[in-house]
Scaffold this active site. Structure first.
Site, PDB file in Angstrom:
ATOM      1  N   ILE A 162      -8.031  -8.978 -11.156  1.00 32.48           N
ATOM      2  CA  ILE A 162      -8.703  -8.466 -12.361  1.00 32.48           C
ATOM      3  C   ILE A 162     -10.191  -8.364 -12.053  1.00 32.48           C
ATOM      4  CG2 ILE A 162      -9.335  -8.964 -14.744  1.00 32.48           C
ATOM      5  CD1 ILE A 162      -6.570 -10.225 -15.094  1.00 32.48           C
TER       6      ILE A 162
ATOM      7  N   GLU B  19     -11.511  -3.358 -20.528  1.00 32.26           N
ATOM      8  CA  GLU B  19     -10.293  -4.004 -21.072  1.00 32.26           C
ATOM      9  C   GLU B  19      -9.115  -3.729 -20.133  1.00 32.26           C
ATOM     10  OE1 GLU B  19      -9.170  -2.565 -24.907  1.00 32.26           O
ATOM     11  OE2 GLU B  19      -7.380  -3.857 -25.035  1.00 32.26           O
TER      12      GLU B  19
ATOM     13  N   HIS C 148      -0.394   1.714 -13.222  1.00 33.18           N
ATOM     14  CA  HIS C 148       0.238   0.533 -13.813  1.00 33.18           C
ATOM     15  C   HIS C 148       1.702   0.851 -14.083  1.00 33.18           C
ATOM     16  CE1 HIS C 148       0.617  -3.138 -16.177  1.00 33.18           C
ATOM     17  NE2 HIS C 148       1.234  -2.423 -17.089  1.00 33.18           N
TER      18      HIS C 148
ATOM     19  N   GLN D 125       8.506   7.304  -8.822  1.00 35.46           N
ATOM     20  CA  GLN D 125       7.704   8.183  -9.688  1.00 35.46           C
ATOM     21  C   GLN D 125       6.215   7.923  -9.511  1.00 35.46           C
ATOM     22  OE1 GLN D 125       9.017  10.749 -11.242  1.00 35.46           O
ATOM     23  NE2 GLN D 125      10.884   9.989 -10.257  1.00 35.46           N
TER      24      GLN D 125
ATOM     25  N   GLY E  37       0.779  -1.230   0.000  1.00 37.27           N
ATOM     26  CA  GLY E  37       0.000   0.000   0.000  1.00 37.27           C
ATOM     27  C   GLY E  37       0.809   1.276   0.000  1.00 37.27           C
ATOM     28  N   SER E  38       2.028   1.253  -0.540  1.00 33.80           N
ATOM     29  CA  SER E  38       2.819   2.498  -0.546  1.00 33.80           C
ATOM     30  C   SER E  38       2.150   3.579  -1.398  1.00 33.80           C
ATOM     31  CB  SER E  38       4.247   2.214  -1.034  1.00 33.80           C
ATOM     32  OG  SER E  38       4.270   1.940  -2.417  1.00 33.80           O
TER      33      SER E  38
ATOM     34  N   ASP F 122      -5.915  -2.715 -18.284  1.00 36.69           N
ATOM     35  CA  ASP F 122      -4.811  -1.745 -18.462  1.00 36.69           C
ATOM     36  C   ASP F 122      -4.925  -0.966 -19.768  1.00 36.69           C
ATOM     37  OD1 ASP F 122      -2.471  -4.146 -17.067  1.00 36.69           O
ATOM     38  OD2 ASP F 122      -3.752  -2.667 -16.091  1.00 36.69           O
TER      39      ASP F 122
END
Ligand code: GRF
Length: 194
Positions: A91, A142, A108, A172, A11-12, A144
């Site tokens: 998913i 769909e 992602h 980042q 959970g960062s 990602d």
């Protein structure tokens, strides 16, 4: 705006979102939920004063719809305006996603549309890419593939291992996701490019 965050592990990313919302911000966290009751991020969310919930997906073997129905209970009870998937490793079915169309975000660890799915860092290194990075996008049925809301790029360095690249990208992620959520919660869907 009320924000619910779904996690599966440390959970960062969730924590950076929660911390950013503690300041002057158009949104606030109303729930952190996980598919793993042992997710370390749950204790971190609770320590930050955010309500938590866990629904163990292992309790629904081969029953994705059953798992999602169980997850929807605490999720809908929190009345979220926005759902953030943050290191969430399940998913979701099109039915679940469609309930939150246009207001579910995911992070992602690749420069989508390159490398949807797993092992993104190893694949970038294997391909000899000079750059890698992270994408925040709107979740659509769909995997990602939804509209891009933000991206950040990092160099792939000679001799990079997947772990080294993952750490560089994660740093980042921690900058990008809060910047995207802040803008998205204010109703601005222009992409954030860091
Ligand atoms: C990290 O690999 C990150 O790239 C991806 O999910 C994993 C765990 O993130 N988004 P977190 O520390 O649980 O936010």
């Amino acid at each position: 705006k009320r924000v619910a965050i779904l996690i599966s592990g440390g959970g960062s990313n969730m924590l950076r979102l929660v911390e950013d919302m503690q300041g002057d911000h158009p949104a606030r966290p109303v729930l952190v939920a996980s598919n793993d009751p042992a997710a370390a991020g749950l204790a971190r969310a609770a320590a930050a004063g955010v309500p938590i919930a866990a629904v163990d997906h292992r309790g629904f073997p081969g029953d994705r719809a059953g798992f999602e129905a169980a997850l929807l209970e605490p999720l809908l009870a929190a009345r979220p305006d926005i759902i953030c998937l943050a290191g969430f490793m399940r998913i979701l079915t099109p039915d679940f996603v469609s309930r939150f169309a246009g207001r579910m975000l995911n992070i992602h660890p690749s420069l989508l549309p390159k490398y949807p799915g797993l092992h993104t860092h190893a694949r970038a290194i294997e391909a000899g890419d000079a750059e890698a990075g992270v994408t925040v996008h709107e979740v659509t049925p769909e995997l990602d593939a939804g509209p891009i809301l933000g991206r950040a790029r990092v160099p792939v360095l000679p001799g990079d291992t997947p772990e080294a690249l993952a750490a560089r990208v994660l740093a980042q992620e921690h900058r990008l996701y809060p910047a995207v959520l802040r803008r998205f919660a204010a109703g601005d869907r222009r992409p954030v490019c860091l």
